[in-house]
Design an enzyme around this catalytic site. Sequence first.
Site, PDB file in Angstrom:
ATOM      1  N   TYR A 121      65.858 -91.247 -80.512  1.00  0.00           N
ATOM      2  CA  TYR A 121      65.207 -90.502 -80.827  1.00  0.00           C
ATOM      3  C   TYR A 121      63.282 -91.249 -79.631  1.00  0.00           C
ATOM      4  O   TYR A 121      62.480 -91.026 -80.214  1.00  0.00           O
ATOM      5  CB  TYR A 121      64.505 -90.330 -81.654  1.00  0.00           C
ATOM      6  CG  TYR A 121      65.913 -89.650 -82.162  1.00  0.00           C
ATOM      7  CD1 TYR A 121      66.479 -88.749 -82.154  1.00  0.00           C
ATOM      8  CD2 TYR A 121      65.111 -89.255 -83.905  1.00  0.00           C
ATOM      9  CE1 TYR A 121      67.525 -87.669 -82.121  1.00  0.00           C
ATOM     10  CE2 TYR A 121      66.462 -88.641 -84.499  1.00  0.00           C
ATOM     11  CZ  TYR A 121      67.705 -87.854 -83.766  1.00  0.00           C
ATOM     12  OH  TYR A 121      68.374 -87.538 -83.951  1.00  0.00           O
ATOM     13  N   LYS A 167      78.241 -98.547 -83.748  1.00  0.00           N
ATOM     14  CA  LYS A 167      79.455 -98.390 -83.376  1.00  0.00           C
ATOM     15  C   LYS A 167      79.321 -99.443 -81.719  1.00  0.00           C
ATOM     16  O   LYS A 167      79.370 -98.423 -80.273  1.00  0.00           O
ATOM     17  CB  LYS A 167      79.112 -96.377 -82.228  1.00  0.00           C
ATOM     18  CG  LYS A 167      80.629 -96.079 -81.580  1.00  0.00           C
ATOM     19  CD  LYS A 167      81.286 -95.951 -82.589  1.00  0.00           C
ATOM     20  CE  LYS A 167      82.849 -95.375 -82.061  1.00  0.00           C
ATOM     21  NZ  LYS A 167      83.790 -94.757 -82.607  1.00  0.00           N
ATOM     22  N   ASP A 200      81.622 -93.202 -86.955  1.00  0.00           N
ATOM     23  CA  ASP A 200      82.065 -92.556 -87.687  1.00  0.00           C
ATOM     24  C   ASP A 200      83.175 -93.025 -89.206  1.00  0.00           C
ATOM     25  O   ASP A 200      83.461 -91.420 -89.643  1.00  0.00           O
ATOM     26  CB  ASP A 200      83.733 -92.167 -86.205  1.00  0.00           C
ATOM     27  CG  ASP A 200      83.637 -93.705 -85.533  1.00  0.00           C
ATOM     28  OD1 ASP A 200      83.115 -94.409 -86.016  1.00  0.00           O
ATOM     29  OD2 ASP A 200      84.626 -93.313 -84.609  1.00  0.00           O
ATOM     30  N   ASP A 224      69.252 -90.625 -88.817  1.00  0.00           N
ATOM     31  CA  ASP A 224      68.963 -89.139 -89.206  1.00  0.00           C
ATOM     32  C   ASP A 224      70.709 -88.150 -89.918  1.00  0.00           C
ATOM     33  O   ASP A 224      70.497 -87.148 -90.859  1.00  0.00           O
ATOM     34  CB  ASP A 224      69.003 -88.621 -87.950  1.00  0.00           C
ATOM     35  CG  ASP A 224      68.074 -87.219 -88.325  1.00  0.00           C
ATOM     36  OD1 ASP A 224      67.488 -86.603 -88.942  1.00  0.00           O
ATOM     37  OD2 ASP A 224      67.231 -85.930 -87.137  1.00  0.00           O
ATOM     38  N   ASP A 228      71.442 -86.451 -94.086  1.00  0.00           N
ATOM     39  CA  ASP A 228      71.831 -85.135 -94.186  1.00  0.00           C
ATOM     40  C   ASP A 228      73.059 -84.788 -94.677  1.00  0.00           C
ATOM     41  O   ASP A 228      73.106 -84.226 -95.916  1.00  0.00           O
ATOM     42  CB  ASP A 228      71.587 -84.320 -92.855  1.00  0.00           C
ATOM     43  CG  ASP A 228      70.045 -83.382 -92.633  1.00  0.00           C
ATOM     44  OD1 ASP A 228      69.608 -84.047 -93.392  1.00  0.00           O
ATOM     45  OD2 ASP A 228      70.660 -82.948 -92.054  1.00  0.00           O
TER      46      ASP A 228
END
Length: 332
Positions: A121, A167, A200, A224, A228
């Site tokens: 971002y 990752k 993951d 982010d 959620d």
Amino acid sequence: MKKITVIPGDGIGKEVMEAAISVLNSLELNLEYKIAEAGNECFQKNGTIIPDETIKIAKKTDATLFGAVTTVPGQKSAIITLRKNLDLFANLRPIKSLPGIKSLYPNLDFVIIRENTEGLYSGLEEYTPDGANATRLITKNASIRICKFAFEYAKTNNRNKVTAVHKANVLKKTDGLFKEVFYNTAKNYQDIESNDYYVDATAMYFVTKPHIFDVVVTTNLFGDILSDEGAGLVGGLGMTPSANIGEDNGLFEPVHGSAPDIAGKGIANPSAMILSTVMMLKHLGELESANLVENSLLKVLKEGKFLTPDLGGKTKTMEVTREVIKNIKIYF
Ligand code: ATP
């Protein structure tokens, strides 16, 4: 006197902000509010989604309360602009199951700390001859700052473990750096356990064994998405607060957006906004008031008589708020 910037924004942002300010007013704290504009309505009126004046006001006050804004197509994001201008590098999202609220697991209580200023971002996006390209920027300084913040947070909040999520097996250079910085930082906090998982695997563990988490620290996009997912574990968007913290400023906002589908009906769940206000009060050192508000809201939720439709009830936003305020007056 403490000065608070208040940015209601659009849609239910304005409705839940009215609830939060009513709650704050019931505390008899010495607060001064500076109302500022941002979002779609602001864009229609002023041709900008976030006027310079709003940033100027937010920089000068002790903390900012942010409701929610509707994204304007083709325009930059108001909240990302604020985070950048105030250098709010840490985004804190508690994932906590609350009494009376349907949660996938009981007794969940962990915190996600997301790096807020770079990663995918960073705003470095461009069209290329055959498509488009986004740069995922990871710097050493920002990684050190967020990892240190996570360990300091663990230390001051009696948390025992910090987990880095990345990752690095695929993003060898960017997340390789993040992971290396994380373990270097961990050396300074020998009393706190440290470990790491791939993002993951983390997404799966959130669903299969979320109790293994205490403090999670991760980069911008991963944080982010996981936030959620975490919100989904503990009752949904209407319940989850967040804090954006920098060296000099703090901004507090519910995780949810402006919810155009229910805006104007007066039925938005004010809990996430009220809990964000609790985080602000703690940040300002008003611990007694923070606990008072939190306990008053939790009592309403636990009793289950006054709940908004998203929680299976029929009560309106301001009626729930009035019940919270009634409890505040009783405890006071
Ligand atoms: P935006 O574009 O502003 O992010 P959105 O509709 O894409 O808006 P949210 O505003 O977060 O995203 O809403 C997602 C869903 O969750 C909607 O169905 C909305 O009604 C519901 N929702 C979000 N916040 C609340 C709340 N405080 N109370 C009740 N329902 C909510």
